[in-house]
Design a protein around this motif. Structure first.
Motif, PDB file in Angstrom:
ATOM      1  N   THR A 104       0.792  -1.229   0.000  1.00  0.00           N
ATOM      2  CA  THR A 104       0.000   0.000   0.000  1.00  0.00           C
ATOM      3  C   THR A 104       0.824   1.279   0.000  1.00  0.00           C
ATOM      4  O   THR A 104       0.315   2.333  -0.371  1.00  0.00           O
ATOM      5  CB  THR A 104      -0.922   0.052   1.227  1.00  0.00           C
ATOM      6  N   GLY A 105       2.057   1.213   0.470  1.00  0.00           N
ATOM      7  CA  GLY A 105       2.865   2.413   0.643  1.00  0.00           C
ATOM      8  C   GLY A 105       2.414   3.261   1.822  1.00  0.00           C
ATOM      9  O   GLY A 105       2.868   4.389   1.997  1.00  0.00           O
ATOM     10  N   LYS A 106       1.511   2.717   2.629  1.00  0.00           N
ATOM     11  CA  LYS A 106       0.975   3.461   3.773  1.00  0.00           C
ATOM     12  C   LYS A 106       1.847   3.256   5.004  1.00  0.00           C
ATOM     13  O   LYS A 106       2.521   2.235   5.139  1.00  0.00           O
ATOM     14  CB  LYS A 106      -0.463   3.024   4.048  1.00  0.00           C
ATOM     15  N   PRO A 107       1.843   4.232   5.924  1.00  0.00           N
ATOM     16  CA  PRO A 107       2.752   4.170   7.059  1.00  0.00           C
ATOM     17  C   PRO A 107       2.373   3.154   8.131  1.00  0.00           C
ATOM     18  O   PRO A 107       1.196   2.876   8.377  1.00  0.00           O
ATOM     19  CB  PRO A 107       2.702   5.589   7.639  1.00  0.00           C
ATOM     20  N   VAL A 108       3.442   2.649   8.760  1.00  0.00           N
ATOM     21  CA  VAL A 108       3.342   1.810   9.949  1.00  0.00           C
ATOM     22  C   VAL A 108       3.845   2.663  11.109  1.00  0.00           C
ATOM     23  O   VAL A 108       4.950   3.203  11.063  1.00  0.00           O
ATOM     24  CB  VAL A 108       4.204   0.535   9.810  1.00  0.00           C
ATOM     25  N   LEU A 109       3.008   2.800  12.135  1.00  0.00           N
ATOM     26  CA  LEU A 109       3.312   3.629  13.297  1.00  0.00           C
ATOM     27  C   LEU A 109       3.507   2.717  14.502  1.00  0.00           C
ATOM     28  O   LEU A 109       2.598   1.985  14.875  1.00  0.00           O
ATOM     29  CB  LEU A 109       2.168   4.605  13.553  1.00  0.00           C
ATOM     30  N   VAL A 110       4.680   2.756  15.104  1.00  0.00           N
ATOM     31  CA  VAL A 110       5.014   1.847  16.197  1.00  0.00           C
ATOM     32  C   VAL A 110       5.071   2.625  17.508  1.00  0.00           C
ATOM     33  O   VAL A 110       5.771   3.631  17.604  1.00  0.00           O
ATOM     34  CB  VAL A 110       6.368   1.148  15.941  1.00  0.00           C
ATOM     35  N   LEU A 111       4.346   2.132  18.501  1.00  0.00           N
ATOM     36  CA  LEU A 111       4.389   2.714  19.840  1.00  0.00           C
ATOM     37  C   LEU A 111       5.377   1.915  20.675  1.00  0.00           C
ATOM     38  O   LEU A 111       5.252   0.691  20.799  1.00  0.00           O
ATOM     39  CB  LEU A 111       3.000   2.684  20.475  1.00  0.00           C
ATOM     40  N   LEU A 112       6.368   2.609  21.232  1.00  0.00           N
ATOM     41  CA  LEU A 112       7.399   1.991  22.057  1.00  0.00           C
ATOM     42  C   LEU A 112       7.246   2.513  23.481  1.00  0.00           C
ATOM     43  O   LEU A 112       7.286   3.718  23.703  1.00  0.00           O
ATOM     44  CB  LEU A 112       8.793   2.346  21.532  1.00  0.00           C
ATOM     45  N   TYR A 113       7.072   1.600  24.431  1.00  0.00           N
ATOM     46  CA  TYR A 113       6.862   2.000  25.817  1.00  0.00           C
ATOM     47  C   TYR A 113       8.058   1.629  26.684  1.00  0.00           C
ATOM     48  O   TYR A 113       8.573   0.516  26.605  1.00  0.00           O
ATOM     49  CB  TYR A 113       5.626   1.304  26.398  1.00  0.00           C
ATOM     50  N   ASP A 114       8.481   2.560  27.510  1.00  0.00           N
ATOM     51  CA  ASP A 114       9.483   2.293  28.538  1.00  0.00           C
ATOM     52  C   ASP A 114       9.444   3.455  29.523  1.00  0.00           C
ATOM     53  O   ASP A 114       9.048   4.572  29.157  1.00  0.00           O
ATOM     54  CB  ASP A 114      10.877   2.154  27.937  1.00  0.00           C
ATOM     55  N   ASN A 115       9.833   3.199  30.750  1.00  0.00           N
ATOM     56  CA  ASN A 115       9.899   4.269  31.746  1.00  0.00           C
ATOM     57  C   ASN A 115      10.992   5.265  31.402  1.00  0.00           C
ATOM     58  O   ASN A 115      10.919   6.424  31.774  1.00  0.00           O
ATOM     59  CB  ASN A 115      10.126   3.684  33.140  1.00  0.00           C
ATOM     60  N   ASP A 116      12.012   4.798  30.700  1.00  0.00           N
ATOM     61  CA  ASP A 116      13.119   5.650  30.277  1.00  0.00           C
ATOM     62  C   ASP A 116      13.199   5.583  28.751  1.00  0.00           C
ATOM     63  O   ASP A 116      13.602   4.559  28.191  1.00  0.00           O
ATOM     64  CB  ASP A 116      14.425   5.152  30.903  1.00  0.00           C
ATOM     65  N   ILE A 117      12.810   6.665  28.087  1.00  0.00           N
ATOM     66  CA  ILE A 117      12.783   6.636  26.615  1.00  0.00           C
ATOM     67  C   ILE A 117      14.179   6.697  26.003  1.00  0.00           C
ATOM     68  O   ILE A 117      14.322   6.645  24.794  1.00  0.00           O
ATOM     69  CB  ILE A 117      11.878   7.727  26.016  1.00  0.00           C
TER      70      ILE A 117
END
Length: 151
Positions: A104-117
């Motif tokens: 599709t060429g459409k974006p993949v958005l990834v959420l990354l969680y951590d107490n310390d970014i």
């Protein structure tokens, strides 16, 4: 006054249908119908689904992006720590995301969680996102701390 929709945790419909098909039969079909109707009623809105990766193939023509959690990191609420996601889970999700992105060429958005970014886990996860062409946002699990976003 809005320009789009973020449909959070759409994977719940899939899980409910799988775990209790008697009570939740048709949940996946109903969800797909809902997203298609949303596109029909709001043709210019930006529509993002969160998780629900098995839906990508059927909905790629009506969504504008996919967001995914627990791709490289997952948060353990018992220990209150972010941990690396199991390799087989990451591989399975990447396969679906790569197919979606390539087709599709459409974006993949990834959420990354951590107490310390700035943790090593986040740094490694960002590097994987960059290598894959995914966009990321790193933040604390409560979303209260300003995070790091790919540009």
């Amino acid at each position: 006054g809005f320009t789009g929709f973020f449909l959070d945790t759409v994977d719940v419909a899939l899980e409910l249908e799988d775990t209790d098909p008697e009570d939740f039969a048709g949940s996946k079909q109903a969800l797909e119908g809902f997203v298609r109707e949303l596109r029909k009623r709001h043709p210019h809105a930006f529509i993002i689904i969160n998780n629900g990766l098995p839906l990508l193939q059927n909905l790629s023509d009506v969504i504008d992006a996919v967001a995914v959690e627990d791709l490289y990191t997952h948060y353990d609420f018992t220990t209150r720590r972010a941990l690396p996601t199991q390799a087989e889970i990451t591989t399975q999700k990447e396969r679906l995301l790569d197919d979606f992105s390539k087709e599709t060429g459409k974006p993949v958005l990834v959420l990354l969680y951590d107490n310390d970014i700035r943790s090593r886990l986040i740094k490694r996860s960002r590097a994987r996102c960059r290598a894959k062409g995914y966009h990321w946002y790193a933040t604390s699990i409560d979303l209260m701390h300003l995070g790091d976003i790919s540009r």
